[in-house]
Design a protein around this motif. Structure first.
Motif, mmCIF file in Angstrom:
data_model
loop_
_atom_site.group_PDB
_atom_site.id
_atom_site.type_symbol
_atom_site.label_atom_id
_atom_site.label_comp_id
_atom_site.label_asym_id
_atom_site.label_seq_id
_atom_site.Cartn_x
_atom_site.Cartn_y
_atom_site.Cartn_z
ATOM 1 N N LEU A 1 91.344 46.452 -4.100
ATOM 2 C CA LEU A 1 92.229 45.617 -4.916
ATOM 3 C C LEU A 1 92.670 44.361 -4.167
ATOM 4 O O LEU A 1 93.497 43.596 -4.666
ATOM 5 C CB LEU A 1 93.469 46.411 -5.354
ATOM 6 N N ALA A 2 92.134 44.144 -2.972
ATOM 7 C CA ALA A 2 92.538 42.964 -2.201
ATOM 8 C C ALA A 2 91.931 41.699 -2.801
ATOM 9 O O ALA A 2 90.864 41.731 -3.407
ATOM 10 C CB ALA A 2 92.093 43.115 -0.751
ATOM 11 N N ASP A 3 92.629 40.601 -2.617
ATOM 12 C CA ASP A 3 92.225 39.324 -3.199
ATOM 13 C C ASP A 3 92.478 38.249 -2.132
ATOM 14 O O ASP A 3 93.412 38.370 -1.344
ATOM 15 C CB ASP A 3 93.098 39.081 -4.433
ATOM 16 N N PRO A 4 91.662 37.192 -2.082
ATOM 17 C CA PRO A 4 91.889 36.161 -1.056
ATOM 18 C C PRO A 4 93.286 35.550 -1.131
ATOM 19 O O PRO A 4 93.812 35.064 -0.135
ATOM 20 C CB PRO A 4 90.832 35.099 -1.375
ATOM 21 N N GLY A 5 93.910 35.590 -2.312
ATOM 22 C CA GLY A 5 95.254 35.033 -2.474
ATOM 23 C C GLY A 5 96.281 35.723 -1.597
ATOM 24 O O GLY A 5 97.329 35.153 -1.281
ATOM 25 N N LEU A 6 95.958 36.961 -1.162
ATOM 26 C CA LEU A 6 96.905 37.728 -0.341
ATOM 27 C C LEU A 6 97.197 37.035 0.985
ATOM 28 O O LEU A 6 98.242 37.246 1.581
ATOM 29 C CB LEU A 6 96.328 39.123 -0.036
ATOM 30 N N PHE A 7 96.266 36.225 1.467
ATOM 31 C CA PHE A 7 96.465 35.575 2.757
ATOM 32 C C PHE A 7 97.469 34.435 2.688
ATOM 33 O O PHE A 7 97.854 33.916 3.710
ATOM 34 C CB PHE A 7 95.136 35.020 3.286
ATOM 35 N N GLY A 8 97.821 34.014 1.486
ATOM 36 C CA GLY A 8 98.780 32.911 1.362
ATOM 37 C C GLY A 8 98.146 31.551 1.550
ATOM 38 O O GLY A 8 98.842 30.529 1.550
ATOM 39 N N ILE A 9 96.814 31.515 1.721
ATOM 40 C CA ILE A 9 96.159 30.226 1.971
ATOM 41 C C ILE A 9 96.006 29.426 0.677
ATOM 42 O O ILE A 9 96.225 28.215 0.662
ATOM 43 C CB ILE A 9 94.817 30.443 2.698
ATOM 44 N N ALA A 10 95.666 30.133 -0.432
ATOM 45 C CA ALA A 10 95.560 29.423 -1.719
ATOM 46 C C ALA A 10 96.912 28.821 -2.123
ATOM 47 O O ALA A 10 96.982 27.638 -2.467
ATOM 48 C CB ALA A 10 95.031 30.359 -2.792
ATOM 49 N N PRO A 11 98.010 29.601 -2.052
ATOM 50 C CA PRO A 11 99.308 28.977 -2.363
ATOM 51 C C PRO A 11 99.657 27.843 -1.406
ATOM 52 O O PRO A 11 100.264 26.848 -1.816
ATOM 53 C CB PRO A 11 100.309 30.133 -2.216
ATOM 54 N N GLY A 12 99.255 27.963 -0.140
ATOM 55 C CA GLY A 12 99.503 26.888 0.830
ATOM 56 C C GLY A 12 98.785 25.613 0.414
ATOM 57 O O GLY A 12 99.352 24.508 0.447
ATOM 58 N N ALA A 13 97.509 25.774 0.012
ATOM 59 C CA ALA A 13 96.729 24.610 -0.434
ATOM 60 C C ALA A 13 97.346 24.015 -1.699
ATOM 61 O O ALA A 13 97.452 22.791 -1.842
ATOM 62 C CB ALA A 13 95.284 25.023 -0.691
ATOM 63 N N ALA A 14 97.764 24.913 -2.616
ATOM 64 C CA ALA A 14 98.367 24.440 -3.870
ATOM 65 C C ALA A 14 99.650 23.670 -3.579
ATOM 66 O O ALA A 14 99.919 22.632 -4.207
ATOM 67 C CB ALA A 14 98.643 25.630 -4.789
ATOM 68 N N LEU A 15 100.415 24.166 -2.599
ATOM 69 C CA LEU A 15 101.661 23.472 -2.243
ATOM 70 C C LEU A 15 101.360 22.062 -1.727
ATOM 71 O O LEU A 15 102.064 21.093 -2.077
ATOM 72 C CB LEU A 15 102.422 24.280 -1.185
ATOM 73 N N GLY A 16 100.292 21.947 -0.935
ATOM 74 C CA GLY A 16 99.890 20.625 -0.442
ATOM 75 C C GLY A 16 99.560 19.694 -1.593
ATOM 76 O O GLY A 16 99.984 18.530 -1.619
ATOM 77 N N ALA A 17 98.793 20.212 -2.562
ATOM 78 C CA ALA A 17 98.419 19.388 -3.713
ATOM 79 C C ALA A 17 99.652 18.993 -4.524
ATOM 80 O O ALA A 17 99.780 17.841 -4.962
ATOM 81 C CB ALA A 17 97.440 20.158 -4.586
ATOM 82 N N VAL A 18 100.569 19.957 -4.702
ATOM 83 C CA VAL A 18 101.798 19.682 -5.453
ATOM 84 C C VAL A 18 102.591 18.569 -4.753
ATOM 85 O O VAL A 18 103.136 17.665 -5.409
ATOM 86 C CB VAL A 18 102.634 20.974 -5.606
ATOM 87 N N ALA A 19 102.595 18.613 -3.423
ATOM 88 C CA ALA A 19 103.306 17.574 -2.665
ATOM 89 C C ALA A 19 102.706 16.200 -2.946
ATOM 90 O O ALA A 19 103.422 15.203 -3.058
ATOM 91 C CB ALA A 19 103.250 17.893 -1.174
#
Lengths: 321, 242
Positions: free
Chosen positions: A72-90
């Motif tokens: 059930l693991a997903d790459p999103g678990l590493f927090g890297i996708a949200p980190g990238a999204a935060l950069g884009a949002v900035a």
């Protein structure tokens, strides 16, 4: 495994030309005005980008499930996708998104920041539990900061842009995004391949893997780099596209010998196929505005996840494990 | 090459433990719960770096060896071995080649044959019984052709017949010159099948020697606080608790 790769390659070869022709305007050379321009400047880069993003997410999902020994693991678990999204949002928040390269560069910077934070917290001890919790904390923090950015958006236009972009899509992408994402994704998949033996050793647990020479810190390095490059570049060019990394390894696993190493390339190919087909479908759906790819994949992915959970609850693991 | 513990201390678990283990023998590490048996085994396998002291193989501290070199020489079988993915037995056994970075067939075939797994080699691990799974996990260690096999309670979840079968496989390895070190709770199994016994008590070294000496009435009375008798002949003794 080789058979699975061949079948997936054939399916990709069939899906790609269909995807190039499909859309609001069904390309008919000789009849459709500017068909060559539509193909070369819109459809082809978009299809290639779907393949690149899907391949990166699929491979990252296979590696993550192998590392965490959890289907059930997903790459999103590493927090890297949200980190990238935060950069884009900035980049939206500060009004830099109009510049061609700044949005993806901000996103990649966000991904790199999340990777650095993850490496810093998890440290050299390499404990899987600490690593996962650190990733979840980073994801949670990035999510909170994105919500904050939306709440305090400088104007309604910026807010709308942020929200729409976060849904994930490949609409109106160009060769520029292809040139950015292709080498990074390829490098990320190579990182996963570097980790393949250690991921296999982890089948028997952490102690057995270490006794076989697996170095937890080295494995974590390859995984952070791999997920950072694949998922980070995917988010940079397409926004958040969830569930691909979760679903794809499951679909592929029964056709392999179930070792994580055997799953990376087929998952990349199947991820490419899934995103390519899904992106073609959202183009031809008769909706007023194009359905966002991220939403479409979540609509498929969430029920799939629930179905997985129900199968696990019934104690059936044949297809899962 | 001897495998030795030199004044090993792991804070809160074991203190100043020294022991020298010889190849070609089965050495049992025994002691009550919490004595530090698994910790000592992990130190000897290079999986835990002691706070003080060190483990060495042939005079070389394990901490000075590259993990991959250590792994070629010391095979480690953890307690409660479970496979995360439902791989076929042959693929599981082949993982033992990881330290050698090769896909050599002969050692994998030999390990499968040694543990009578030929008929099961294509079967997924989830379809094996407890005894078959224990054999498959040991075969993975054998496939790496290590000079030392360290196993943490490999017999714990097995019935008597499977315990004897597995220890028979370990004996063959020891007779072929491999050093075998196992953590054992069952004192009768240690008495009947181990050549040497290391006894730990509350994290401290309580002694090392032949099984008859280290599992005598006096030692068991002092370490386990049990009043016992050994019944039967050498090699098939049974423990009777008064």
């Amino acid at each position: 495994m080789k058979r699975a790769n061949m079948i997936l390659l054939v399916l990709l070869a069939l899906a790609l030309p269909l995807s190039l022709l499909a859309g609001r305007v069904w390309l008919d050379f000789g009849v459709t005005p500017n068909a060559e321009v539509i193909l070369a400047q819109l459809r082809l880069p978009r299809a290639l980008l779907a393949i690149i993003v899907g391949a990166g997410l699929g491979a990252a999902g296979a590696a993550m499930q192998g590392y965490l020994r959890n289907p059930l693991a997903d790459p999103g678990l590493f927090g890297i996708a949200p980190g990238a999204a935060l950069g884009a949002v900035a980049s939206f928040w500060f009004g830099y998104s109009a510049s061609a390269w700044l949005l993806p560069i901000f996103a990649l910077t966000g991904a790199a920041g999340a990777m650095a934070l993850l490496a810093l917290i998890a440290g050299r001890t390499g404990g899987i539990a600490l690593f996962t919790l650190a990733g979840m904390m980073i994801a949670s923090l990035a999510g909170a900061m994105m919500s904050l950015a939306i709440s305090f958006a400088p104007n309604a236009f910026a807010m709308s842009e942020i929200v729409t972009w976060l849904m994930g899509a490949l609409t109106d992408r160009s060769w520029r995004e292809v040139y950015l994402a292709a080498p990074l994704t390829l490098a990320g998949i190579l990182c996963f391949l570097m980790a393949r033996r250690d991921l296999d050793a982890l089948i028997l647990g952490d102690a057995a893997a270490r006794s076989m020479g697996m170095r937890p810190g080295v494995l974590q390095f390859w995984l952070i780099a791999g997920v950072g490059l694949t998922v980070g570049s995917g988010v940079a060019v397409a926004g958040i596209i969830g569930f691909v990394g979760l679903i794809v390894p499951h679909l592929v696993r029964p056709f392999t010998d179930r070792k994580p190493s055997a799953l990376i390339i087929p998952s990349a190919l199947a991820g490419a196929l899934l995103v390519l087909v899904a992106d073609s479908v959202v183009r031809i759906l008769p909706t007023i505005t194009e359905l966002r790819l991220g939403i479409a994949l979540s609509l498929i992915g969430a029920p799939f996840f629930l179905w997985l959970l129900l199968r696990m609850r019934r104690g059936y693991s044949g297809g899962l494990m | 090459m001897n495998l030795s513990a030199k004044n090993i201390t792991v804070t809160g678990r074991i203190a100043d433990v020294s022991a020298t283990l010889e190849p070609g023998k089965i050495t049992a590490i025994c002691g009550p719960n919490g004595a530090g048996k698994s910790t000592l085994l992990s130190c000897l396998g290079g999986l835990i770096t002691p706070d003080n002291g060190y483990a060495e193989l042939g005079g070389v501290p394990l901490s000075d060896m590259a993990p991959i070199e250590r792994a070629k020489q010391i095979g480690f079988l953890p307690q409660n071995g479970e496979a995360a993915w439902d791989v076929a037995v042959r693929n599981l056994v082949a993982l033992g080649r990881m330290p050698h970075r090769d896909a050599a067939r002969e050692p994998v075939d030999a390990a499968i044959t040694a543990l009578d797994l030929e008929a099961l080699q294509d079967r997924p691990i989830s379809q094996l019984s407890g005894g078959e799974k224990a054999r498959a996990l040991l075969a993975r260690v054998l496939a790496g052709q290590p000079e030392w096999i360290l196993a943490d309670e490999p017999l714990a979840a097995l019935d008597l017949a499977h315990q004897l079968a597995l220890i028979g496989h370990l004996r063959k390895q020891a007779d072929a010159g491999t050093g075998v070190v196992i953590v054992l709770h069952d004192l009768a199994l240690a008495m009947n099948h181990a050549d040497r016994v290391v006894v730990l008590d509350k994290g401290s070294f309580a002694g090392q020697g032949a099984a008859e000496k280290m599992l005598s009435h006096a030692v068991i009375s002092e370490v386990w606080k049990l009043d016992i008798d050994w019944l039967g002949e050498s090699g098939s003794k049974a423990l009777s608790i008064r």
